[in-house]
Design a protein around this motif. Structure first.
Motif, PDB file in Angstrom:
ATOM      1  N   LEU A  33       0.996  -1.320  -0.030  1.00  0.00           N
ATOM      2  CA  LEU A  33       0.087  -0.118   0.112  1.00  0.00           C
ATOM      3  C   LEU A  33       0.977   1.234  -0.003  1.00  0.00           C
ATOM      4  CD1 LEU A  33      -2.689  -1.326   2.668  1.00  0.00           C
ATOM      5  CD2 LEU A  33      -3.023  -0.858   0.031  1.00  0.00           C
ATOM      6  N   VAL A  34       1.965   1.233   0.785  1.00  0.00           N
ATOM      7  CA  VAL A  34       3.004   2.580   0.490  1.00  0.00           C
ATOM      8  C   VAL A  34       3.415   2.661  -0.748  1.00  0.00           C
ATOM      9  CG1 VAL A  34       4.987   3.378   1.774  1.00  0.00           C
ATOM     10  CG2 VAL A  34       3.433   2.106   3.149  1.00  0.00           C
ATOM     11  N   TYR A  57       4.191   7.443   5.695  1.00  0.00           N
ATOM     12  CA  TYR A  57       2.936   8.289   5.977  1.00  0.00           C
ATOM     13  C   TYR A  57       2.806   9.256   4.667  1.00  0.00           C
ATOM     14  CZ  TYR A  57       2.138   6.673  10.592  1.00  0.00           C
ATOM     15  OH  TYR A  57       1.988   5.905  11.841  1.00  0.00           O
ATOM     16  N   SER A  58       4.100  10.012   4.501  1.00  0.00           N
ATOM     17  CA  SER A  58       3.831  10.793   3.256  1.00  0.00           C
ATOM     18  C   SER A  58       3.386  10.132   1.680  1.00  0.00           C
ATOM     19  CB  SER A  58       5.051  11.557   3.246  1.00  0.00           C
ATOM     20  OG  SER A  58       5.006  12.410   2.095  1.00  0.00           O
ATOM     21  N   GLU A  59       4.069   9.115   1.498  1.00  0.00           N
ATOM     22  CA  GLU A  59       4.072   8.401   0.088  1.00  0.00           C
ATOM     23  C   GLU A  59       2.685   7.476  -0.034  1.00  0.00           C
ATOM     24  OE1 GLU A  59       5.481   9.572  -2.474  1.00  0.00           O
ATOM     25  OE2 GLU A  59       6.774  10.726  -1.119  1.00  0.00           O
ATOM     26  N   ALA A  60       2.329   7.008   1.205  1.00  0.00           N
ATOM     27  CA  ALA A  60       1.057   6.050   1.054  1.00  0.00           C
ATOM     28  C   ALA A  60      -0.164   6.879   0.982  1.00  0.00           C
ATOM     29  CB  ALA A  60       1.011   5.311   2.324  1.00  0.00           C
ATOM     30  N   PRO A  61      -1.209   6.186   0.076  1.00  0.00           N
ATOM     31  CA  PRO A  61      -2.404   6.850  -0.057  1.00  0.00           C
ATOM     32  C   PRO A  61      -3.118   7.167   1.297  1.00  0.00           C
ATOM     33  CG  PRO A  61      -2.132   4.735  -1.259  1.00  0.00           C
ATOM     34  CD  PRO A  61      -1.128   4.810  -0.573  1.00  0.00           C
ATOM     35  N   SER A  62      -3.860   8.374   1.130  1.00  0.00           N
ATOM     36  CA  SER A  62      -4.220   8.923   2.484  1.00  0.00           C
ATOM     37  C   SER A  62      -4.741   8.043   3.818  1.00  0.00           C
ATOM     38  CB  SER A  62      -5.135  10.131   2.462  1.00  0.00           C
ATOM     39  OG  SER A  62      -4.300  11.127   1.621  1.00  0.00           O
ATOM     40  N   THR A  76      -4.589   4.835   3.564  1.00  0.00           N
ATOM     41  CA  THR A  76      -3.304   3.834   4.304  1.00  0.00           C
ATOM     42  C   THR A  76      -2.810   4.494   5.302  1.00  0.00           C
ATOM     43  OG1 THR A  76      -3.239   2.794   2.120  1.00  0.00           O
ATOM     44  CG2 THR A  76      -1.507   2.256   3.374  1.00  0.00           C
ATOM     45  N   SER A  77      -2.436   5.903   5.049  1.00  0.00           N
ATOM     46  CA  SER A  77      -1.621   6.537   6.116  1.00  0.00           C
ATOM     47  C   SER A  77      -2.473   6.693   7.266  1.00  0.00           C
ATOM     48  CB  SER A  77      -1.311   8.112   5.605  1.00  0.00           C
ATOM     49  OG  SER A  77      -0.581   7.880   4.409  1.00  0.00           O
ATOM     50  N   GLY A  78      -3.651   6.846   7.288  1.00  0.00           N
ATOM     51  CA  GLY A  78      -4.688   6.712   8.541  1.00  0.00           C
ATOM     52  C   GLY A  78      -4.620   5.410   9.001  1.00  0.00           C
ATOM     53  N   LEU A  79      -4.718   4.395   8.490  1.00  0.00           N
ATOM     54  CA  LEU A  79      -4.408   3.156   8.855  1.00  0.00           C
ATOM     55  C   LEU A  79      -3.032   2.855   9.689  1.00  0.00           C
ATOM     56  CD1 LEU A  79      -6.214   0.946   6.171  1.00  0.00           C
ATOM     57  CD2 LEU A  79      -7.180   1.289   8.474  1.00  0.00           C
ATOM     58  N   VAL A 133      -9.390  10.970  10.496  1.00  0.00           N
ATOM     59  CA  VAL A 133     -10.050  11.901   9.892  1.00  0.00           C
ATOM     60  C   VAL A 133      -9.173  12.869   9.467  1.00  0.00           C
ATOM     61  CG1 VAL A 133     -11.699  13.941  10.588  1.00  0.00           C
ATOM     62  CG2 VAL A 133     -11.783  11.797  11.616  1.00  0.00           C
ATOM     63  N   LEU A 134      -7.843  13.283   9.986  1.00  0.00           N
ATOM     64  CA  LEU A 134      -6.962  14.286   9.205  1.00  0.00           C
ATOM     65  C   LEU A 134      -6.358  13.626   8.114  1.00  0.00           C
ATOM     66  CD1 LEU A 134      -5.307  15.805  12.509  1.00  0.00           C
ATOM     67  CD2 LEU A 134      -6.191  16.998  10.713  1.00  0.00           C
ATOM     68  N   PHE A 135      -5.934  12.496   8.144  1.00  0.00           N
ATOM     69  CA  PHE A 135      -5.278  11.956   6.867  1.00  0.00           C
ATOM     70  C   PHE A 135      -6.598  11.754   5.870  1.00  0.00           C
ATOM     71  CE2 PHE A 135      -1.750   9.992   9.458  1.00  0.00           C
ATOM     72  CZ  PHE A 135      -0.670  10.675   8.626  1.00  0.00           C
ATOM     73  N   TYR A 136      -7.767  11.388   6.056  1.00  0.00           N
ATOM     74  CA  TYR A 136      -8.884  11.729   4.949  1.00  0.00           C
ATOM     75  C   TYR A 136      -8.935  12.993   4.414  1.00  0.00           C
ATOM     76  CZ  TYR A 136     -12.837  10.315   2.979  1.00  0.00           C
ATOM     77  OH  TYR A 136     -14.133  10.346   1.927  1.00  0.00           O
ATOM     78  N   ILE A 137      -8.975  14.050   5.516  1.00  0.00           N
ATOM     79  CA  ILE A 137      -8.979  15.475   4.955  1.00  0.00           C
ATOM     80  C   ILE A 137      -7.749  15.907   4.115  1.00  0.00           C
ATOM     81  CG2 ILE A 137      -9.260  17.665   5.819  1.00  0.00           C
ATOM     82  CD1 ILE A 137     -11.731  16.154   5.728  1.00  0.00           C
ATOM     83  N   ALA A 138      -6.487  15.391   4.731  1.00  0.00           N
ATOM     84  CA  ALA A 138      -5.339  15.788   3.985  1.00  0.00           C
ATOM     85  C   ALA A 138      -5.148  15.058   2.808  1.00  0.00           C
ATOM     86  CB  ALA A 138      -4.063  15.013   4.631  1.00  0.00           C
ATOM     87  N   GLY A 139      -5.748  13.893   2.559  1.00  0.00           N
ATOM     88  CA  GLY A 139      -5.784  13.619   1.126  1.00  0.00           C
ATOM     89  C   GLY A 139      -6.753  14.215   0.214  1.00  0.00           C
TER      90      GLY A 139
END
Length: 356
Positions: free
Chosen positions: A8-9, A101-106, A108-111, A208-214
């Motif tokens: 995923l990353v 965290y930066s390169e994974a889809p948002s 995935t970063s949240g997970l 929530v934050l990673f979802y919004i960041a994406g």
């Protein structure tokens, strides 16, 4: 979990994504190998003291932990702590975390932030339950508090000078990881309860934050926060949840992290760690200033780059609102909700191993 999440990353299959995946796999694999070595040493300590009956049974080890060799158990826990600490993202073993965290889809970063690190902390807690009757509270407390302070301190300068929106959230995760490890290090009934609540609330708010960041990255076609301005006027729905998430992750009321952060810091002073408590508060203030500076610039500054549109759909907002509301309820009302109060009290007793 490391191997599956590595795919995923590397999802975008760019040079930076592949580099982040390689670092993630290599560093975390070394960490897991160290944790495995620690488990093998713990197994040897059990064989030497208790025989081969019920080998590596959590309950059996917990009941007879005082019979284990203290030196072997201490050595085993050192390897286990460093190994799972690598998976958690504690400094200085954190090098994989910002890149992944930066390169994974948002999502995935949240997970990775909300679920994977929480699972590693859970495993660490289960090992602490086993070894604490043998090695004592002081050894575990010293180790946890030292790494907690280092982890938060490392995050501060990177948050302040950060330009990548998802890397900023990654270093924010390090801050919260440090706080949770500090709560474990204090090892009181109050601090352990607050740490368990913090783990849950952090998972909700960070997702929530990673979802919004994406969503922001899709709207502005960039991860560089210096190019994102005027969100309140251009994308009001996204801006609202971004602001609520930032308030939540910084531990401001009424979001749930306020209560767990307060009790973790309060437990530091109650246990007599006055200097460490002051140092951590100063470091947290630095992170708060850095994140607020970046977040408010994105929200309020004059727009220089037009977004493609407000991509936060009506179907998304109830889900995100439910997560934030869940954080408020768990953080503020867990002592008033009978079932949850009993569940938390039982979990704290288990982690305490009869110490409180």
């Amino acid at each position: 979990t490391t191997l599956v999440s590595a795919f995923l990353v590397s999802f975008k299959f760019t040079r930076s994504a592949l580099e982040a995946t390689w670092k993630y796999v290599m560093v975390c694999t070394v960490g897991i190998c160290l944790a495995l070595l620690g488990t093998m040493i713990l197994y040897y300590a059990q064989i030497s003291a208790l025989g081969a009956e019920k080998a590596l049974s959590w309950l059996w080890l917990t009941e007879h932990a005082e019979l284990l060799n203290p030196s072997l158990t201490k050595l085993a826990f050192l390897f286990i702590f460093i190994g799972y600490g690598t998976k958690i993202g504690m400094a200085p073993m954190h090098t994989w975390l910002p890149d992944a965290y930066s390169e994974a889809p948002s999502l995935t970063s949240g997970l990775l932030s909300g679920a994977l690190c929480t699972c590693a902390i859970y495993v660490l807690l289960r090992n602490i339950v086993v070894v604490i009757p043998t090695v004592g509270v002081e050894f575990i407390s010293t180790l946890c508090l030292a790494f907690a302070a280092l982890t938060i301190a490392v995050a501060v300068p990177f948050v302040v000078v950060q330009r990548d929106i998802k890397r900023m959230l990654a270093y924010s995760s390090m801050e919260n990881i440090g706080l949770m490890i500090a709560g474990i290090g204090v090892f009181s009934q109050l601090s352990i309860g607050a740490t368990l609540v913090h783990m849950f609330n952090h998972a909700l708010i960070k997702f929530v934050l990673f979802y919004i960041a994406g969503t922001i990255v899709q709207e502005y076609q960039t991860k560089n926060m210096m190019r994102i301005h005027g969100m309140i006027g251009d994308v009001p729905h996204t801006a609202t949840f971004w602001l609520l998430g930032i308030i939540g992750i910084l531990g401001m009321p009424p979001l749930g992290l306020f209560f767990s952060k307060f009790y973790i810091l309060y437990s530091l002073f109650l246990s007599g760690h006055y200097l460490l408590g002051i140092v951590i508060i100063v470091l947290l203030a630095g992170i708060l200033i850095g994140i607020l500076y970046h977040a408010l610039r994105m929200l309020c500054d004059k727009a220089k780059r037009k977004p493609v549109g407000d991509l936060l759909e009506n179907a998304d907002t109830p889900f995100l609102a439910a997560l934030l509301l869940g954080s408020v309820i768990i953080g503020a009302g867990i002592g008033e909700i009978p079932y949850l109060e009993k569940l938390l009290a039982q979990a704290v007793r288990i982690v305490g191993g009869g110490q409180f």
